[in-house]
Design a protein around this motif. Structure first.
Motif, PDB file in Angstrom:
ATOM      1  N   ARG A  34       0.815  -1.215   0.000  1.00  0.00           N
ATOM      2  CA  ARG A  34       0.000   0.000   0.000  1.00  0.00           C
ATOM      3  C   ARG A  34       0.847   1.263   0.000  1.00  0.00           C
ATOM      4  O   ARG A  34       0.548   2.226  -0.713  1.00  0.00           O
ATOM      5  CB  ARG A  34      -0.921  -0.001   1.233  1.00  0.00           C
ATOM      6  N   THR A  35       1.935   1.243   0.784  1.00  0.00           N
ATOM      7  CA  THR A  35       2.762   2.460   0.908  1.00  0.00           C
ATOM      8  C   THR A  35       4.037   2.391   0.076  1.00  0.00           C
ATOM      9  O   THR A  35       4.695   3.413  -0.129  1.00  0.00           O
ATOM     10  CB  THR A  35       3.158   2.675   2.378  1.00  0.00           C
ATOM     11  N   GLN A  36       4.375   1.177  -0.380  1.00  0.00           N
ATOM     12  CA  GLN A  36       5.625   0.935  -1.122  1.00  0.00           C
ATOM     13  C   GLN A  36       6.866   1.243  -0.280  1.00  0.00           C
ATOM     14  O   GLN A  36       7.933   1.528  -0.817  1.00  0.00           O
ATOM     15  CB  GLN A  36       5.658   1.758  -2.429  1.00  0.00           C
ATOM     16  N   LYS A  37       6.719   1.185   1.027  1.00  0.00           N
ATOM     17  CA  LYS A  37       7.845   1.388   1.931  1.00  0.00           C
ATOM     18  C   LYS A  37       8.274   0.053   2.509  1.00  0.00           C
ATOM     19  O   LYS A  37       7.445  -0.825   2.765  1.00  0.00           O
ATOM     20  CB  LYS A  37       7.476   2.354   3.060  1.00  0.00           C
ATOM     21  N   ARG A  38       9.573  -0.085   2.722  1.00  0.00           N
ATOM     22  CA  ARG A  38      10.113  -1.336   3.259  1.00  0.00           C
ATOM     23  C   ARG A  38       9.736  -1.492   4.730  1.00  0.00           C
ATOM     24  O   ARG A  38       9.769  -0.525   5.488  1.00  0.00           O
ATOM     25  CB  ARG A  38      11.638  -1.354   3.090  1.00  0.00           C
ATOM     26  N   PHE A  39       9.363  -2.710   5.115  1.00  0.00           N
ATOM     27  CA  PHE A  39       9.018  -2.987   6.514  1.00  0.00           C
ATOM     28  C   PHE A  39      10.247  -2.889   7.399  1.00  0.00           C
ATOM     29  O   PHE A  39      11.371  -3.202   6.962  1.00  0.00           O
ATOM     30  CB  PHE A  39       8.402  -4.379   6.653  1.00  0.00           C
ATOM     31  N   PRO A  40      10.090  -2.429   8.656  1.00  0.00           N
ATOM     32  CA  PRO A  40      11.212  -2.438   9.592  1.00  0.00           C
ATOM     33  C   PRO A  40      11.741  -3.856   9.793  1.00  0.00           C
ATOM     34  O   PRO A  40      10.974  -4.825   9.693  1.00  0.00           O
ATOM     35  CB  PRO A  40      10.603  -1.882  10.882  1.00  0.00           C
ATOM     36  N   ALA A  41      13.023  -3.973  10.081  1.00  0.00           N
ATOM     37  CA  ALA A  41      13.650  -5.284  10.238  1.00  0.00           C
ATOM     38  C   ALA A  41      12.979  -6.108  11.333  1.00  0.00           C
ATOM     39  O   ALA A  41      12.881  -7.326  11.237  1.00  0.00           O
ATOM     40  CB  ALA A  41      15.129  -5.127  10.531  1.00  0.00           C
TER      41      ALA A  41
END
Length: 206
Positions: free
Chosen positions: A195-202
């Motif tokens: 949805r945001t195209q941002k990478r998930f935090p580790a």
């Protein structure tokens, strides 16, 4: 003068030998032909930083040149002790001890030995701390995995894929770390929120 011309010739030979990675011969010239001990050490530092052939052992080579000189010259013990004292991290202490003359006074190497022992003790302690941190991180990851595994996903007949916006139905699906559901064919990069195209935090990636 003849002496300065001979010195320039030897310096040229040392430069040429260094380019051929003939470190022992080049250092022999600096130490025994020219008597330029500081330049010999600088040569070692430069070669060590370059990382070329034989560079990892170049300080040991200089130590050997000092203590086992050619043409039956006397060993340069003072220069050798100065070298190991200021570069103990770069020279294997066991190999260095084997090179030192048997009659070397313990008092002359006491400071060097103490520095070596402190260095290796600190290294061992740092490795132990690193292992403990890895163990803690592994336990935390296992705990997060167990919690995530116990969380069920409920999909009703109206559930839609967040990528193509079509019903999931009986299709194979995938679940992102933030519980977003998509068709398996729409999965893309599992580490990026669709949805945001941002990478998930580790910490969310198990």
């Amino acid at each position: 003068s003849t002496q300065s011309t001979w010195g320039e010739f030897n310096e040229f030979r040392a430069i040429l030998l260094s380019r051929l990675h003939q470190h022992e011969q080049a250092l022999n010239i600096y130490a025994h032909k020219l008597g330029r001990y500081s330049e010999a050490v600088e040569y070692c530092k430069e070669q060590h930083s370059r990382g070329g052939a034989g560079s990892s052992d170049v300080f040991y080579v200089l130590l050997k040149v000092y203590l086992d000189p050619p043409d039956k010259d006397p060993p340069k013990l003072k220069e050798a002790l100065d070298l190991i004292a200021s570069n103990f991290v770069r020279i294997d202490p066991i190999r260095a001890l084997k090179l030192l003359p048997p009659d070397t006074e313990v008092s002359s190497v006491a400071g060097w030995l103490e520095a070596v022992l402190k260095h290796y003790s600190l290294q061992r302690r740092n490795k132990q701390v690193h292992r403990n941190l890895l163990k803690s991180q592994n336990l935390l990851t296992c705990e997060q995995y167990m919690k995530a595994r116990d969380v069920g996903i409920l999909i009703d007949e109206n559930a839609k894929c967040k990528v193509c916006n079509k019903r999931i139905g009986n299709s194979v699906f995938a679940v992102f770390p933030n519980r977003v559901i998509v068709h398996h064919a729409c999965l893309g990069d599992p580490e990026v929120d669709p949805r945001t195209q941002k990478r998930f935090p580790a910490r969310m990636m198990l």
